[in-house]
Enzyme design. Structure first.
Site, mmCIF file in Angstrom:
data_model
loop_
_atom_site.group_PDB
_atom_site.id
_atom_site.type_symbol
_atom_site.label_atom_id
_atom_site.label_comp_id
_atom_site.label_asym_id
_atom_site.label_seq_id
_atom_site.Cartn_x
_atom_site.Cartn_y
_atom_site.Cartn_z
ATOM 1 N N ASP A 150 0.871 -1.217 -0.376
ATOM 2 C CA ASP A 150 -0.249 -0.111 0.420
ATOM 3 C C ASP A 150 0.946 0.855 -0.236
ATOM 4 O OD1 ASP A 150 -1.702 -1.804 0.273
ATOM 5 O OD2 ASP A 150 -3.456 -0.877 1.834
ATOM 6 N N LYS A 272 -7.052 3.281 -3.498
ATOM 7 C CA LYS A 272 -7.064 3.485 -2.608
ATOM 8 C C LYS A 272 -6.666 4.629 -2.610
ATOM 9 C CE LYS A 272 -4.938 1.476 1.867
ATOM 10 N NZ LYS A 272 -4.117 1.186 2.565
ATOM 11 N N LYS A 308 -9.828 0.420 -3.716
ATOM 12 C CA LYS A 308 -9.988 0.222 -2.105
ATOM 13 C C LYS A 308 -10.128 1.248 -0.978
ATOM 14 C CE LYS A 308 -7.114 -1.247 2.156
ATOM 15 N NZ LYS A 308 -6.040 -1.307 2.764
#
Lengths: 382, 537
Positions: A150, A272, A308
């Site tokens: 991430d 995300k 996400k």
């Protein structure tokens, strides 16, 4: 003109604009759906299977991570009043220093590879470090066992209008993931080559406008794709049988379930919303705009990118609202089920980044299953 | 360190596989019917002079649920004699009602508004049962707006002097309060008198509110006829009038068909006619009131009629949100909306994108049981309206346009196979759809369809957009989508319609006036402007 190429000048290469009022109205409409009985139970289990069970604190300890992993593998363990068929969550999400503890813990439960290990990297959460350090951060996390990285984008560069710099950095991180993925050990012990997903955190709370969210989404999606294309041109990879081969990248979408696809392509990349360290974190309008970016990319190229939302999703009800949004925005796209059955309503293409959400989902499931609400102290801490 | 043993692990593995198999790709919403019970009486009388009563020897007719064709209740076919009684009651109640202190009149209207909120769920359910519109809309749009209209107009009752600056002096004021003249409701401002109001079936209670609330605020009395197919919520509203103690005769509600409507329109003791409905009937009414009453007075008239409203999407629009605007523009209330954005004009450069996105979005619309909380498009109001819609579906194809009906993968043949596909055999249904390849000369681009049917046309330049948009006998509403503010304002000024929505569509507010140009009618409802039709200044 493609965003992220050298000559990208925003005035001449705008992403589609977003009308914030109507986007908010549309997002609110998803919260009006009535999700009851069977569909509620199915939705809650689905949401549970899509969780990135997260702990991202300075005080995180190996013991806390072990607790997190146990909860991730078997979310309902130690509780009565739950149906027996609860899924594991999608992943655990931790700082790089804790990845190796996740690996040990999941391995001991035989869940390595099934529950993914996601690690924030690239100088999370600010990204205010030299690129070399951020790439090294990524390498180490993968080396220690991470399946998913991430990363944070360079918001300073984005807000200053240096879009190329943003795209270059995403390409570099994606390239690093690909290079390290080829070298990395497989979780099943079957040799080298582990698919590494990249999740690009836009930190939408700092981008502020939905126009920026859309543009940053497009930059990230394209940059990741460019990195894959460049890498596929010269790199060797390891196929599912552990043999060396050459990448085939004739415009086909990555297929998660297709074991003949190059290993390093057999998991999807994500965009995300947030680190969770900035307010506001995930909101429905922001996530809707990202879903639209992902949808338009699919319509343009036939390729699938996951989404996400992270931060601020605390209740089971909220998670169902998001699933409604996914279903109604991406559920009717032609051809998706052939590429990846279930499309975005699967953990391979949709995740919730959250810590408190799991237990609220469990309490709701227990209520649906047994007619009893559990007290907070009845559900296990992670 | 192993936290769970091997047998557990196996169970988890198989359960995960099972969960993954069970949920996607089939995650769908379970039925979510609105289950609250409401009481609908087997029959309703007429509400005249504060009492429900059934005239002797009255003829009745059934009002049905258009999604099941089941009879909900029976109502009276009011005769001209019944209308006479209603008008007489309204006339008799007028001096006292108009003479109440304005703040007292406001109290009644506020009470009505609150009671509507309290009985909101019941009203929403009955509205959905009687009209076929989705419960989501009657619950979240119709009924809240009904209450809002009463609240808004109640607020004006004692402030009319700020709106209408009537000229007054001691002498003239005194002389005008003589016999036969109505009391002043503000300095130099008087009610119009007895108002005859005839309303349509698409927003049954909302149209009643649009008509009744400003009339009452301005001290008028009312004879209202709800539409033949949707009389029930107006009758529940009459119950509310009883509950709040509204003086007898101030509002009278008579049910019936066109014959009843004509009796109201032609009645010699009615001072003002307010009509919402088709242009065809509007023209007949306009002719009728062209002749003065026997006492030499002309009736006042406001008409809110049909539309074929243009919805313009420029290439620099926020396309995804514009698509949402298109959806709410034409598929809201099954397209049975006078201001529906039924002619879509898309700039050539984004035409394909818009059509593609519209098709994808349309496939996610849920058509079906109006009582299900997740239904987006309900039943068409009547058999008659359905055959009208199907007539245009056929005609559009005959004229050469292509019918697209996302969600239905089979052949859409010229005899409308597909427009009821997947929907119950009972009830009146039409799948939301759109025509591409529509030319401005096609009937489906000129006539009001009043159904979930969109005609998609294109344009190349802003000038062409304006001229095509204005090329219609109607002028009710329009929509413009562009992210460029200057263009938005310049185009909005050039469109000849009562409402122009910019980067939104079908937004209603009691404070905002609504009404048409050209064959869409005249007069405004809502806002300060809407009060004007109900006062003599």
């Amino acid at each position: 003109m493609r965003a992220g190429t050298k000559a990208a000048v925003r005035d001449f290469a705008p992403s589609p604009r977003v009308d914030a009022v109507m986007a908010a109205e549309r997002a609110a409409s998803f919260t009006k759906r009535s999700i009851k009985t069977k569909s509620k139970m199915a939705g809650l289990k689905l949401a549970l299977s899509m969780l990135d069970l997260t702990t991202l604190e300075g005080k995180d300890s190996p013991e806390k991570v072990r607790a997190l992993c146990a909860k991730a593998v078997n979310p309902g363990a130690g509780q009565t009043d739950l149906p027996p068929d609860l899924p594991s969550v999608g992943a655990v999400c931790v700082y790089p220093n804790l990845v190796k503890h996740c690996r040990e813990s999941l391995e001991s439960m035989g869940a390595l590879g099934r529950v993914k290990i996601a690690s924030v990297a690239t100088g999370f959460p600010s990204g205010q470090y030299p690129l070399e350090i951020r790439l090294d951060d990524t390498r180490r996390a993968i080396h220690d066992g991470a399946d998913e990285i991430d990363m944070v984008i360079n918001r300073g560069a984005f807000l200053a209008g240096r879009y190329d710099e943003v795209a270059d950095e995403i390409r570099s991180v994606k390239r690093t993931c690909l290079e390290e993925g080829v070298k990395a050990t497989r979780h099943d012990g079957g040799g080298k080559g582990r698919p590494i997903s990249l999740k690009v955190i836009l930190e939408t709370g700092e981008l502020e406008t939905l126009d920026n969210v859309r543009f940053a989404s497009d930059i990230a999606i394209r940059a990741m794709d460019e990195a894959i294309a460049e890498f596929g041109g010269h790199a060797e990879h390891v196929d599912s049988h552990g043999n060396n081969g050459t990448a085939e990248l004739n415009g086909s979408a990555p297929r998660h379930l297709d074991t003949s696809a190059p290993r390093y392509l057999s998991s999807f990349d994500f965009i995300k919303t947030s680190t969770g360290k900035v307010t506001p974190a995930a909101t429905m309008p922001v996530t809707l705009v990202m879903l639209e970016a992902v949808r338009d990319w699919y319509l343009e190229t036939g390729k699938l990118v996951g989404v996400k939302p992270a931060g601020g999703i605390r209740t089971a009800k909220q998670s169902l609202h998001y699933l409604v949004m996914v279903k109604e925005t991406l559920g009717a796209l032609p051809g998706v089920n052939e590429l990846h059955p279930g499309g975005w309503l699967t953990p391979e293409l949709w995740r919730f980044g959250a810590s408190a959400l799991a237990n609220d989902i469990l309490r709701q499931i227990s209520w649906l299953h047994s007619g009893k609400y559990r007290a907070n102290y009845d559900v296990t801490e992670a | 360190m192993s936290i769970i043993d091997k047998s557990d692990e196996k169970a988890i593995r198989s359960s995960t596989a099972r969960a993954a198999k069970d949920s996607p790709p089939g995650w769908d919403y379970s039925p979510a019917p609105e289950t609250s019970k409401v009481t609908i009486k087997p029959s309703y009388g007429l509400f005249i002079d504060g009492k429900f009563a059934e005239p002797k020897g009255a003829k009745r007719f059934a009002t049905i649920n258009p999604s099941t064709e089941a009879t909900l209740s029976e109502v009276v076919q009011a005769t001209p004699a019944d209308v006479n009684r209603a008008v007489a009651a309204a006339r008799a109640a007028l001096p006292k009602w108009a003479g109440l202190p304005a703040s007292e009149r406001a109290k009644f209207i506020f009470r009505i508004a609150r009671r509507i909120q309290e009985r909101g769920r019941e009203l929403a359910i009955i509205e959905t049962l009687d009209s076929g519109k989705p419960i989501k809309e009657s619950r979240d749009v119709d009924i809240p707006l009904v209450a809002a209209h009463f609240f808004y107009n109640a607020g004006w009752a004692d402030k009319l002097g700020f709106v209408f600056q009537g000229q007054t002096s001691g002498a003239s004021s005194k002389s005008k309060t003589g016999k036969g003249s109505l009391p002043e409701i503000a300095p130099g401002v008087r009610p119009v008198g007895v108002c005859g109001q005839v309303i349509p079936w698409n927003f049954p209670l909302l149209m009643a509110a649009w008509k009744i609330a400003p009339a009452l605020a301005c001290g008028n009395t009312v004879v209202l006829k709800p539409a033949e197919t949707t009389p029930l919520t107006a009758l529940v509203l009459a119950e509310i009038f009883e509950e709040v103690g509204l003086p007898p005769g101030v509002v009278n509600i008579v049910t019936g068909d066109g014959v009843t409507g004509r009796a109201i329109v032609e009645h010699p003791d009615v001072d003002k006619i307010a009509f919402t409905g088709s242009t065809e009937v509007g023209k007949i009414i306009a002719k009728s009131v062209a002749n003065p009453r026997p006492d030499g007075k002309f009736k006042r008239l406001t008409l809110e009629l049909g539309g074929k409203s243009p919805h313009i999407i420029f290439e620099d629009a926020a396309i995804d949100q514009a698509v949402e605007g298109i959806i709410s523009g034409i598929y809201f209330n099954q397209g049975e909306v006078c201001c529906a954005g039924s002619r879509l004009f898309v700039q050539e450069s984004v035409l394909d994108t818009v059509i593609k996105k519209l098709e994808i979005r349309l496939a996610s619309l849920r058509t079906g049981d109006p009582m299900d909380k997740n239904t987006d498009v309900g039943a068409v109001n009547s058999k008659e309206q359905l055959s009208r819609i199907e007539h245009y579906l056929k005609l559009g194809q005959t004229e050469g346009a292509q019918l697209r009906m996302p969600g239905y993968s089979g052949e859409v043949s010229p005899d409308n196979t597909g427009s009821r596909h997947g929907l119950p055999s009972k009830g009146y249904w039409c799948r939301p759809c759109f025509f591409t390849g529509v030319q401005p000369s096609h009937t489906i681009a000129r006539e009001e369809i009043f159904g979930p049917v969109l005609s998609v046309l294109s344009f190349r330049t802003p000038e062409e957009a304006v001229s095509r948009a204005n090329n219609t006998p109607y002028g009710l509403a329009a929509g413009i989508w562009t992210e460029k503010g200057s263009k938005m304002l310049s185009i909005a000024k050039q469109i000849k319609s009562g409402v122009v929505w910019c980067n939104t569509y079908n937004k209603f507010d009691p404070a905002s006036p609504f009404g048409g140009f050209k064959e869409s009618g005249f007069g405004r409802e809502g806002g300060v402007q809407g009060l004007k039709a109900y006062v003599e200044v």
